[in-house]
Enzyme design. Sequence first.
Site, PDB file in Angstrom:
ATOM      1  N   CYS A 161     -34.817-101.498 -48.056  1.00 36.58           N
ATOM      2  CA  CYS A 161     -35.867-100.331 -48.452  1.00 36.58           C
ATOM      3  C   CYS A 161     -36.027 -99.654 -46.992  1.00 36.58           C
ATOM      4  CB  CYS A 161     -37.033-100.971 -48.793  1.00 36.58           C
ATOM      5  SG  CYS A 161     -36.943-101.757 -50.443  1.00 36.58           S
TER       6      CYS A 161
ATOM      7  N   ARG B 281     -34.563 -99.602 -57.729  1.00 35.38           N
ATOM      8  CA  ARG B 281     -34.229 -98.229 -56.879  1.00 35.38           C
ATOM      9  C   ARG B 281     -34.132 -97.182 -57.772  1.00 35.38           C
ATOM     10  NH1 ARG B 281     -34.367-100.680 -52.157  1.00 35.38           N
ATOM     11  NH2 ARG B 281     -33.550-102.949 -51.843  1.00 35.38           N
TER      12      ARG B 281
END
Length: 216
Positions: A46, A121
């Site tokens: 991330c 995601r």
Amino acid sequence: MVVIGEKFPEVEVKTTHGVIKLPDHFTKQGKWFILFSHPADFTPVCTTEFYGMQKRLEEFRKLGVEPIGLSVDQVFAHIKWMEWIKENLGVEIEFPIIADDRGELAEKLGMIPSGATITARAVFIVDDKGIIRAIVYYPAEVGRDWDEILRLVKALKISTENGVALPHKWPNNELIGDKVIIPPASTVEEKKQREEAKAKGEIECYDWWFCYKKLK
């Protein structure tokens, strides 16, 4: 759960930039936006994604597109993580991040995989009318390619503005390069018009149903 072509749900969200109403916050400015979820703050993949998005922020903004992140973390965790990124990686995250700590918006959008408690995601591209134009999912173990998302946004905008379609790997397609595809003829008259346009050199065709042209 929402799908491509639907209106993005109206919702107020708490972010690192304060409370924002979606999609109005962006659409009232005539902007598109990219809502992307990440599994958790202070995680390696991330962090690389947020660094990469910030590095490409001006490219998205030149297209009239604003990014906004989301995870089920609380806002103070977002803020602390942004501070860490700035202090350790030398990049200041300028776009807002939604603190969806109860997971309500993530659930509504289908961002949380079955049996999971954190978001995948996900990427939602929403146009200036508040319509969802694209949805892309990546698994937690693979980071997104923002250059591909940038290509997708450019292609969607060109398609919207010109009524055309874009080929595989546009603008570097193996068959037609950076040219765009004219929607296939759906009537006998349209077929005739395609053939006439080809004869005049206005368009190129492999066949009447596969015609393409250079954008002016």
